[in-house]
Design an enzyme around this catalytic site. Structure first.
Site, PDB file in Angstrom:
ATOM      1  N   CYS A  45      -3.423  11.061   2.092  1.00 18.10           N
ATOM      2  CA  CYS A  45      -2.783   9.787   1.730  1.00 18.10           C
ATOM      3  C   CYS A  45      -1.422  10.005   1.092  1.00 18.10           C
ATOM      4  O   CYS A  45      -0.389   9.678   1.669  1.00 18.10           O
ATOM      5  CB  CYS A  45      -3.679   9.046   0.755  1.00 18.10           C
ATOM      6  SG  CYS A  45      -5.375   8.997   1.303  1.00 18.10           S
ATOM      7  N   LYS A  53       0.834  -1.214   0.000  1.00 15.46           N
ATOM      8  CA  LYS A  53       0.000   0.000   0.000  1.00 15.46           C
ATOM      9  C   LYS A  53       0.867   1.262   0.000  1.00 15.46           C
ATOM     10  O   LYS A  53       0.619   2.229  -0.733  1.00 15.46           O
ATOM     11  CB  LYS A  53      -0.921  -0.015   1.216  1.00 15.46           C
ATOM     12  CG  LYS A  53      -1.566   1.295   1.554  1.00 15.46           C
ATOM     13  CD  LYS A  53      -2.516   1.763   0.450  1.00 15.46           C
ATOM     14  CE  LYS A  53      -2.875   3.210   0.611  1.00 15.46           C
ATOM     15  NZ  LYS A  53      -4.276   3.467   0.662  1.00 15.46           N
TER      16      LYS A  53
HETATM   17  N1  SAJ Z   1      -2.255  15.167  -8.221  1.00 14.80           N
HETATM   18  C1  SAJ Z   1      -1.472  15.945  -9.068  1.00 14.80           C
HETATM   19  N2  SAJ Z   1      -1.228  15.482 -10.321  1.00 14.80           N
HETATM   20  C2  SAJ Z   1      -1.726  14.308 -10.783  1.00 14.80           C
HETATM   21  C3  SAJ Z   1      -2.506  13.513  -9.921  1.00 14.80           C
HETATM   22  C4  SAJ Z   1      -2.752  13.973  -8.643  1.00 14.80           C
HETATM   23  O1  SAJ Z   1      -0.998  17.027  -8.696  1.00 14.80           O
HETATM   24  O2  SAJ Z   1      -1.469  13.970 -11.955  1.00 14.80           O
HETATM   25  C5  SAJ Z   1      -2.496  15.648  -6.834  1.00 14.80           C
HETATM   26  C6  SAJ Z   1      -3.971  15.881  -6.522  1.00 14.80           C
HETATM   27  O3  SAJ Z   1      -4.377  17.143  -6.943  1.00 14.80           O
HETATM   28  C7  SAJ Z   1      -3.969  15.729  -5.015  1.00 14.80           C
HETATM   29  C8  SAJ Z   1      -2.921  14.643  -4.788  1.00 14.80           C
HETATM   30  O4  SAJ Z   1      -2.119  14.623  -5.952  1.00 14.80           O
HETATM   31  O5  SAJ Z   1      -3.537  16.903  -4.373  1.00 14.80           O
HETATM   32  C9  SAJ Z   1      -3.479  13.268  -4.535  1.00 14.80           C
HETATM   33  O6  SAJ Z   1      -4.611  13.023  -5.354  1.00 14.80           O
HETATM   34  P1  SAJ Z   1      -4.895  11.613  -6.056  1.00 14.80           P
HETATM   35  O7  SAJ Z   1      -6.171  11.735  -6.798  1.00 14.80           O
HETATM   36  O8  SAJ Z   1      -3.710  11.158  -6.814  1.00 14.80           O
HETATM   37  O9  SAJ Z   1      -5.010  10.582  -4.852  1.00 14.80           O
HETATM   38  P2  SAJ Z   1      -5.814  10.553  -3.468  1.00 14.80           P
HETATM   39  O10 SAJ Z   1      -4.896  11.056  -2.397  1.00 14.80           O
HETATM   40  O11 SAJ Z   1      -7.144  11.183  -3.573  1.00 14.80           O
HETATM   41  O12 SAJ Z   1      -6.009   8.961  -3.306  1.00 14.80           O
HETATM   42  C10 SAJ Z   1      -4.845   8.144  -3.294  1.00 14.80           C
HETATM   43  C11 SAJ Z   1      -5.058   6.991  -4.293  1.00 14.80           C
HETATM   44  N3  SAJ Z   1      -3.793   6.291  -4.508  1.00 14.80           N
HETATM   45  C12 SAJ Z   1      -3.290   6.059  -5.736  1.00 14.80           C
HETATM   46  O13 SAJ Z   1      -3.832   6.461  -6.744  1.00 14.80           O
HETATM   47  C13 SAJ Z   1      -2.026   5.272  -5.810  1.00 14.80           C
HETATM   48  C14 SAJ Z   1      -6.136   6.039  -3.769  1.00 14.80           C
HETATM   49  O14 SAJ Z   1      -6.258   4.897  -4.613  1.00 14.80           O
HETATM   50  C15 SAJ Z   1      -5.773   5.597  -2.344  1.00 14.80           C
HETATM   51  O15 SAJ Z   1      -6.746   4.715  -1.811  1.00 14.80           O
HETATM   52  C16 SAJ Z   1      -5.727   6.847  -1.477  1.00 14.80           C
HETATM   53  O16 SAJ Z   1      -4.647   7.653  -1.981  1.00 14.80           O
HETATM   54  C17 SAJ Z   1      -5.481   6.435  -0.048  1.00 14.80           C
HETATM   55  O17 SAJ Z   1      -6.459   6.476   0.731  1.00 14.80           O
HETATM   56  O18 SAJ Z   1      -4.379   6.013   0.277  1.00 14.80           O
END
Ligand code: SAJ
Length: 394
Positions: free
Chosen positions: A251, A197
């Site tokens: 996360c 994870k």
């Molecule tokens: N972000 C970027 N650029 C991107 C993608 C995301 O700047 O290309 C930023 C988002 O704006 C945000 C952060 O990253 O600030 C995280 O957003 P996210 O949508 O990537 O992820 P989370 O935190 O909402 O959810 C993540 C997910 N993990 C992965 O995709 C590997 C989710 O599947 C997990 O269950 C969750 O973390 C968790 O609970 O751990």
């Protein structure tokens, strides 16, 4: 145990799949809200599912645990200011269920946790005296993997990784998840499940850091980072993520530190990625401050303060950090608009309706790419100075 972003969706899905669910939360206001069939967080369709599970009598909530066949621990695992893991909520939940654990109980840790937490915390604090793990009581880690905004789909459809303290624990937990998950349930041991994870979220953090580093480099060179990424991604083996104002949420900006804490000398890349992503808000703030200098009485509109689009979560949000920094920088009037955050939640910030913010601001800083901001007339943007941290208005 824990009725937040993971516990409540999981409880309501189980409730609507025929399980009798008793949800426990330390917050009595949350418990009261849920027992009325309402919700305290924003997530698509969660209100419908919770209402249905509560109305049918399958889901009830309380502040104290009860005896159960299966205990699921879904509490937060934050970091301390020095980035070390804080597992005190897992400790408290484990100790709280101990008097209710019976022979045959299955205890599952769903919270994303530092390596060895299942063994060192859950097994140590939740198991009654004399119970043998793998014979009398079964303990496993099954880390949640759902994406906020898509939780109800992903909680059922995603493949799951289940790691027990013993093979018998793994088998019990696997068959429990197979009763409500349509994705595959993949078996391993507890430590491997914990690390898997953390690796998933660290992988994403490192890749976002690459995009963010690129965007700061592009600013320096005076070129468009999104165009470069679009062009580079046309290569068959390149797939760069999107730059933004930084990385937030509970996360991805937290979990990589658990790996760093476990092996600081073997995680230079993960640490560098954290620092790059954490440095992005400052980069944006400095840029806005420089731009504001051309106005005698600058009005700066910040669009979005949640950590990502179309959610109400402001935990670790770089967008909020930027808006707050600007508000405290004494550079002019800072207006804020976020359709997902009621102004009463943050009385110290000056909220404005979108049309007023768009009319009055000389500088527009797009911080969160909420659906509501997509259709801002491009003609209006041409009259403003625009800092689009998400590439929404390209
Ligand atoms: N972000 C970027 N650029 C991107 C993608 C995301 O700047 O290309 C930023 C988002 O704006 C945000 C952060 O990253 O600030 C995280 O957003 P996210 O949508 O990537 O992820 P989370 O935190 O909402 O959810 C993540 C997910 N993990 C992965 O995709 C590997 C989710 O599947 C997990 O269950 C969750 O973390 C968790 O609970 O751990």
């Amino acid at each position: 145990m824990g009725l937040g972003y993971i516990g409540l969706p999981t409880a309501s899905v189980l409730g609507t799949k025929g399980f009798h669910v008793f949800g426990v939360d330390v917050r009595s206001d949350v418990v009261a809200t849920i027992n009325q069939g309402n919700i305290h967080i924003e997530e698509p369709d969660l209100d419908i599912l919770v209402r249905s599970a509560v109305n049918s009598g399958q889901l009830k909530a309380g502040t104290e645990p009860q005896a159960a066949d299966v205990f699921m621990i879904c509490v937060p695992t934050p970091i301390r200011p020095d980035h070390s893991p804080d597992v005190s909520y897992v400790e408290a939940a484990s100790a709280a269920i101990r008097p209710y654990v019976q022979k045959g109980s299955l205890i599952i840790l769903e919270s994303t946790s530092p390596p060895k937490t299942t063994e060192a915390v859950v097994a140590k604090l939740a198991v009654p005296e004399g119970f043998r793990i793998g014979e009398d009581v079964f303990i496993a880690h099954c880390p949640e993997r759902v994406l906020p905004g898509r939780i109800l789909l992903e909680v059922v459809q995603n493949d799951r990784v289940v790691g027990g303290m013993t093979p018998a624990c793994t088998a019990r937990a696997k068959s429990f998840y197979e009763s409500f998950v349509s994705g595959q349930v993949l078996a391993t041991d507890a430590l491997s499940a914990e690390v898997t994870k953390l690796v998933e979220n660290s992988y994403r953090d490192v890749n976002i850091a690459f995009a963010n580093e690129l965007s700061m480099l592009a600013d320096r060179l005076g070129i468009d980072a999104w165009e470069i990424i679009e062009l580079a991604n046309r290569h068959p083996r390149v797939n760069i993520l999107q730059p933004g104002p930084g990385v937030g949420g509970h996360c991805i900006s937290v979990d990589p530190w658990f790996l760093v804490d476990a092996a600081p000398e073997h995680t230079p890349l993960i640490q560098a990625a954290r620092h790059v992503n954490d440095s992005k808000p400052r980069h944006i703030v400095d840029r806005v401050i420089r731009l504001a200098k051309q106005f005698s009485a600058p009005v700066i509109g910040c669009l979005g303060i949640t950590y990502k689009a179309d959610v109400d979560d402001i935990r670790e949000s770089p967008s909020l950090e930027i808006a707050e920094e600007l508000a405290h920088a004494n550079i002019g009037r800072i207006l804020i608009c976020d359709p997902h955050v009621p102004p009463t939640r943050m009385p110290e910030l000056r909220f404005s309706p979108l049309d007023e913010l768009l009319r009055e601001s000389q500088i527009l800083v797009l911080l969160t790419d909420h659906r509501e901001f997509r259709d801002v007339p491009r003609r209006l943007l041409q009259e403003k100075i625009v800092v689009d941290t998400r590439g929404l208005w390209r």
